[in-house]
Design an enzyme around this catalytic site. Structure first.
Site, PDB file in Angstrom:
ATOM      1  CG  ASP A 124      25.059  -3.824 -58.013  1.00  0.00           C
ATOM      2  OD1 ASP A 124      24.305  -2.868 -57.578  1.00  0.00           O
ATOM      3  OD2 ASP A 124      25.873  -4.546 -57.440  1.00  0.00           O
ATOM      4  NE  ARG A 166      33.775 -12.585 -61.277  1.00  0.00           N
ATOM      5  CZ  ARG A 166      32.525 -12.608 -61.360  1.00  0.00           C
ATOM      6  NH1 ARG A 166      31.814 -12.597 -62.491  1.00  0.00           N
ATOM      7  NH2 ARG A 166      31.757 -12.503 -60.106  1.00  0.00           N
ATOM      8  CG  ASP A 176      34.745 -10.936 -58.648  1.00  0.00           C
ATOM      9  OD1 ASP A 176      35.813 -11.833 -58.637  1.00  0.00           O
ATOM     10  OD2 ASP A 176      33.782 -11.125 -58.060  1.00  0.00           O
ATOM     11  CB  SER A 226      26.261 -10.638 -52.541  1.00  0.00           C
ATOM     12  OG  SER A 226      27.302 -10.897 -53.550  1.00  0.00           O
TER      13      SER A 226
HETATM   14  N1  ARG Z   1      35.556 -14.258 -52.427  1.00  0.00           N
HETATM   15  C1  ARG Z   1      35.495 -14.905 -53.831  1.00  0.00           C
HETATM   16  C2  ARG Z   1      36.290 -14.507 -54.595  1.00  0.00           C
HETATM   17  O1  ARG Z   1      36.960 -13.633 -54.235  1.00  0.00           O
HETATM   18  C3  ARG Z   1      34.235 -14.710 -54.300  1.00  0.00           C
HETATM   19  C4  ARG Z   1      33.812 -13.224 -54.721  1.00  0.00           C
HETATM   20  C5  ARG Z   1      32.218 -13.240 -55.180  1.00  0.00           C
HETATM   21  N2  ARG Z   1      31.425 -13.532 -54.309  1.00  0.00           N
HETATM   22  C6  ARG Z   1      30.113 -13.200 -54.088  1.00  0.00           C
HETATM   23  N3  ARG Z   1      29.453 -13.708 -53.369  1.00  0.00           N
HETATM   24  N4  ARG Z   1      29.682 -12.665 -55.255  1.00  0.00           N
HETATM   25  O2  ARG Z   1      36.711 -15.038 -55.536  1.00  0.00           O
END
Ligand code: ARG
Length: 392
Positions: free
Chosen positions: A13, A95, A124, A176
């Site tokens: 991405d 983040r 995110d 992912s």
């Molecule tokens: N569900 C988790 C959160 O909202 C992780 C999100 C990212 N997960 C990923 N496999 N890229 O903090």
């Protein structure tokens, strides 16, 4: 030329985004945040080369591991922040830190815009954009994945092929994955089927039943004012201590979670998590609190823990409430020093002994033996008054 700073991960991405932003007339500066994901075999220099090959004019790599564990992980550990009973917030905690440096680099580069590679369905994007908005409301935020034309991974691959954007084809990606020092988040693929148990190969840093050690491992963690300082009597930097615990916990299968969670954008999603160090430290920290905190503080703190976890999950790290809760939490940690010994075995992590010079446990009061100093006669009056409001 307009300039944009992109939070770059090295994946398909964000690699396509570099090229896509250039087509929109931007000069693209890439920012790679090192939160400890490199330890998973991801070579940061390789990622840097990929960013340049994709068309970045400049690449920043910042090792943020110490800042991550000291200023983001530690406060949430002190707060016992766990989302929906299972998720120790590894991704969510990373983040705001990445956002902080995106803004800082944008200022340094005199860029008027920043960009990220999050989808429009996830948490995110919210965490990035709310944090950026708080830190510099004037910055424009671009989220290419929400607006570009690609409908599938295959289309992106095709785009990458046409424009010679290097992608890492060695990794077949059935899932992912987001990883940092505090844990791994794994979603998509077969995990979207709630009727299926996560396959063993979905896990990265923890062993399943057949791979685990067949004997228990005892470890001792010493906390000072709520912060882990020693492992088995040796002082470590927090980052190193976490790495050790991820390894030890991982081979004993500690720290797996399988959660159908409530996302901010209203949908439920299934994700699995691996967080051996975070799990061990949360259990040990909580155990020490049961020793040191008085009943009312301990119980009130559980309410705070729920709220704190929500704030982290909701992207409100830089909010006034989060700051206020930190003050409360820190004031509860002043006496939180001591040692907890834990037993790791077959996926479990169980405290077995505790020690603290600030312990409120008094054996002469709780004992059923002959050294009992508890005045049992006082109980009668206490019970009468305690029950008084309910007498009819
Ligand atoms: N569900 C988790 C959160 O909202 C992780 C999100 C990212 N997960 C990923 N496999 N890229 O903090």
């Amino acid at each position: 030329m307009k300039k944009v700073v992109l939070a770059y991960s090295g994946g398909l991405d964000t690699s396509c985004i570099v090229r896509w932003l250039k087509e929109q007339g931007y000069e693209v500066v890439c920012f790679i945040a090192d939160l400890g994901q490199g330890l998973g075999g991801e070579d940061l220099e390789e990622i840097e080369a990929r960013a340049l090959a994709a068309g970045a004019s400049k690449v920043y790599i910042k090792d943020l591991q110490d800042e991550f564990v000291n200023d983001f992980v530690t406060p949430s550990l002190k707060a016992n922040a766990i989302y929906e009973g299972k998720y120790l917030l590894a991704t969510a905690l990373g983040r705001p830190l990445i956002a902080k440096y995106l803004v800082e680099i944008a200022h340094k580069e005199k860029a008027k815009a920043v960009a990220h590679g999050c989808t429009g369905k996830g948490n995110d994007q919210v965490r990035f954009e709310v944090s950026i908005g708080i830190l510099d409301p004037k910055l424009e935020i671009i989220a290419p994945v929400r607006e570009w034309e690609f409908k599938s991974r295959e289309e992106e691959m095709e785009y990458a092929r046409i424009y010679n954007i290097p992608i890492d084809v060695s990794k077949k990606k059935p899932y992912s994955i987001d990883r940092n020092l505090w844990g791994v988040s794994i979603e998509a693929g077969v995990l979207e089927d709630l009727a299926q148990e996560p396959p063993e190969n979905a896990y990265i840093i923890t062993k399943g039943p057949t791979g685990q050690y067949t004997y228990p491992k005892y470890i001792e963690i010493y906390f000072e004012k709520g912060v882990p300082k020693k492992l088995d009597g040796r002082v470590y930097k927090l980052k190193t201590l976490i790495n050790h615990l991820n390894e030890i916990g991982g081979v004993h299968g500690v720290g797996r979670a399988d959660l159908v969670e409530n996302r901010l954008v209203g949908i439920k999603s299934r994700e699995i998590y691996e967080a051996p160090a975070a799990t061990i430290l949360h259990i040990a920290h909580k155990e020490l609190e049961s020793l040191v905190l008085d009943r009312e503080t301990a119980h009130f703190k559980e309410i705070i823990a729920l709220k704190y976890a929500e704030l982290v999950y909701y992207g409100l790290w830089f909010s006034p409430l989060k700051e206020a809760l930190d003050s409360f939490v820190n004031s509860t940690q002043k006496r939180l020093s001591g040692t907890i010994k834990l037993k790791l075995f077959k996926g479990n992590c169980v405290p077995v002994t505790r020690k603290s010079s600030h312990s409120l446990y008094k054996k002469e009061l709780s004992t059923y033996g002959k050294d009992d100093k508890f005045d049992q006669k006082l109980a009668e009056g206490f019970i009468k008054l305690w029950g008084l409001p309910y007498k009819r």
